[in-house]
Design an enzyme around this catalytic site. Structure first.
Site, mmCIF file in Angstrom:
data_model
loop_
_atom_site.group_PDB
_atom_site.id
_atom_site.type_symbol
_atom_site.label_atom_id
_atom_site.label_comp_id
_atom_site.label_asym_id
_atom_site.label_seq_id
_atom_site.Cartn_x
_atom_site.Cartn_y
_atom_site.Cartn_z
ATOM 1 N N LYS A 37 -6.014 -2.087 4.394
ATOM 2 C CA LYS A 37 -5.941 -0.729 5.018
ATOM 3 C C LYS A 37 -7.294 0.106 4.881
ATOM 4 O O LYS A 37 -7.761 0.497 5.778
ATOM 5 C CB LYS A 37 -4.899 0.047 4.375
ATOM 6 C CG LYS A 37 -4.817 1.447 4.522
ATOM 7 C CD LYS A 37 -3.640 2.114 3.977
ATOM 8 C CE LYS A 37 -3.839 2.762 2.572
ATOM 9 N NZ LYS A 37 -4.467 3.954 2.519
ATOM 10 N N ASP A 130 -2.930 16.566 -1.413
ATOM 11 C CA ASP A 130 -1.800 16.087 -1.575
ATOM 12 C C ASP A 130 -1.075 15.632 -2.674
ATOM 13 O O ASP A 130 -1.481 16.221 -3.879
ATOM 14 C CB ASP A 130 -1.668 14.897 -0.538
ATOM 15 C CG ASP A 130 -2.597 13.878 -0.878
ATOM 16 O OD1 ASP A 130 -2.924 13.847 -2.163
ATOM 17 O OD2 ASP A 130 -3.131 12.857 -0.286
ATOM 18 N N ASP A 319 -5.087 2.637 -7.532
ATOM 19 C CA ASP A 319 -3.981 2.279 -6.816
ATOM 20 C C ASP A 319 -3.346 0.977 -7.338
ATOM 21 O O ASP A 319 -2.249 0.342 -6.622
ATOM 22 C CB ASP A 319 -4.684 1.804 -5.348
ATOM 23 C CG ASP A 319 -5.120 2.714 -4.721
ATOM 24 O OD1 ASP A 319 -4.911 3.999 -4.609
ATOM 25 O OD2 ASP A 319 -6.434 2.754 -3.890
ATOM 26 N N VAL A 341 -9.390 8.452 -12.034
ATOM 27 C CA VAL A 341 -9.815 8.878 -10.759
ATOM 28 C C VAL A 341 -9.418 10.161 -9.848
ATOM 29 O O VAL A 341 -9.860 10.794 -9.409
ATOM 30 C CB VAL A 341 -9.724 7.415 -9.971
ATOM 31 C CG1 VAL A 341 -10.002 7.447 -8.364
ATOM 32 C CG2 VAL A 341 -10.170 6.179 -10.650
#
Ligand code: EPU
Length: 450
Positions: A37, A130, A319, A341
């Site tokens: 992605k 977000d 992630d 991060v």
């Protein structure tokens, strides 16, 4: 946590698609990785740099790539996706204003460079923070300004102009930001003269973008110590490129195999992209075997706890902490994850606690890596005590990577769970329900009000 739980379920959640998940069984079989992605979206934007056709193979059909194609179409691109191939061509920039297609998608800011070199102007929506933190874009803007862009902040938009064109410059990033590195590269490839980026991000997806640009005619050197040098060229041409496999999917499926005590062959997983993860997995008692076309994951022993710190590449990726954290709930003893991060990426642990996990989020740095959040009281360390038996639950996905943690947790918990907010998962994982069913997962995508 800073905000109230983002994952509270509302009465209207079943107005959108949701998953029912029956967990507790070991998952076994083979899953093939989709294209990454975080490379596919940037390459789609890179196609704006030429009027010729760019063909991207191994292109993932996910929410974020659909939004990026839509973004390019509003600017003048013609694009078709057939199977896993994107063909995209922008003979002319017809519009310099990027519309805000999704508050979550942070791609629009990367279009500033291509729009400036092709049309001399860009208007880009200002996207706020977000669920994972405020996510400022100061480094992006500073680099673009150093390259000659004039950026005016308007209500809800950045307006960028380049009255004297873009020219090479020296950029020293205060942190190796993936997006700011890519933004600088995309603006510098057609700028006049040489640009040097110091302290650049060198994630495999950044390197893959550089490889595509090189095939399009760019001159980009990868130096030692995070230095990237770009020599501006006069024009770029069309190209065909195969996107690298998604290493975040690879880690997600590896953690799924280990958490459910299953055995999954992840086709296309690349060892070189996963070295830090593979070491971590071995340390906690997971097993893997690198084969010719992928990597097989399973566990034989009891899992044990570990201390982990997220970092930029080649460190342990941010992630990956969410899927691994679920594995750590199944491990013997205490574990710590120090997230360096993003300052606020542990919201999802509240849902795991609802499912019976024992996770405590702390504001202090629980590690030794230099951390930008030291003494700032951000909830960026998590202490996990295990093992705990996870129970089924009704939960709502707060963001993409949290969503994969939710999926792994519900597939580990014996019984039936419901996951709402699955459009977040669909943003980054291609046909996730179908692929999980193919390895024995009891997961169903439910229509609204079903
Ligand atoms: N940052 C700033 N100022 C900037 C840019 C970044 O302070 O101008 C900060 C961020 O707030 C964050 C840190 O620097 O604390 C790192 O951000 P970075 O720019 O590296 O991240 P990104 O480009 O916004 C990409 C991926 C993320 C991935 C990170 C780190 C994409 C679309 N997103 O984000 O992926 O976590 O790099 O590797 O490529 C995901 O796929 O779910 C995802 C969040």
């Amino acid at each position: 946590m800073k905000n109230s739980p983002a994952t509270a379920i509302s009465r209207t959640d079943n107005l959108n698609e949701f998953f029912t998940v029956r967990g507790g069984e070991p998952l076994e079989g083979e899953i093939r990785l989709a294209g990454a992605k975080n490379a596919a979206t940037k390459m789609t934007v890179a196609s704006l740099l030429t009027h010729e056709e760019i063909i991207l193979k191994n292109f993932p059909q996910i929410g974020d790539t659909a939004i990026t194609i839509q973004l390019c179409k509003t600017l003048g691109s013609e694009a078709t996706v057939r199977g896993s191939t994107l063909r995209i061509k922008t003979p002319q920039i017809k519009n310099v204003q990027v519309t805000s297609l999704s508050r979550r998608n942070r791609i629009p800011i990367l279009a500033i460079g291509p729009l400036l070199v092709r049309a001399g102007e860009a208007r880009i929506p200002i996207v706020g923070g977000d669920q994972i933190g405020p996510r400022p874009v100061d480094m992006h803007l500073k680099s673009l300004e150093a390259l000659g862009a004039e950026i005016i902040t308007e209500r809800n938009y950045y307006r960028a102009l380049a009255p004297h064109g873009l020219h090479g410059t020296n950029v020293n990033l205060r942190y190796p930001s993936v997006g700011a590195t890519e933004n600088t590269i995309l603006a510098a490839v057609l700028a006049k003269g040489k640009t040097v980026i110091e302290n650049a991000a060198v994630e495999p997806e950044v390197i893959d973008l550089i490889k595509l640009l090189q095939n399009m005619g760019a001159i980009i050197e990868l130096g030692a110590n995070r230095r990237i040098c770009i020599e501006g060229v006069n024009h770029l041409h069309g190209s065909e490129y195969k996107i690298l496999p998604d290493r975040n999917e690879a880690v997600s499926f590896a953690c799924l195999a280990v958490a459910t005590n299953g055995n999954i062959f992840v086709r296309e997983a690349v060892q070189e992209h996963l070295i830090t993860f593979l070491n971590t997995l071995r340390r906690i008692g997971g097993e893997y075997e690198v084969l010719e076309n992928g990597i097989r994951f399973w566990r034989t022993n009891k899992l044990k706890g570990l201390n982990i710190e997220t970092d930029t590449h080649p460190g342990f990726m941010t992630d990956w902490q969410q899927p691994l954290l679920v594995v750590l709930t199944q491990s013997e003893g205490d574990s710590l994850i120090h997230e360096t991060v993003y300052e606020d990426r542990f919201h999802y642990t509240q849902d795991l606690n609802l499912m019976g996990a024992r996770i405590k989020v702390e504001n202090e740095c629980r590690g030794i890596l230099p951390c930008r959040f030291k003494n700032l009281k951000h909830p960026h360390s998590a202490r996990i005590s295990g093992p705990t038996e996870l129970q089924p639950a009704k939960i709502k996905v707060p963001d993409l990577r949290a969503g994969i943690a939710h999926l792994i947790a519900t597939l580990t918990a014996r019984g039936e769970s419901t996951i709402y907010g699955i459009e977040e998962i669909d943003r980054g994982y291609e046909h996730i329900d179908e692929r999980l069913r193919s390895i024995g997962a009891g997961i169903k995508r439910m229509e609204p009000n079903q």
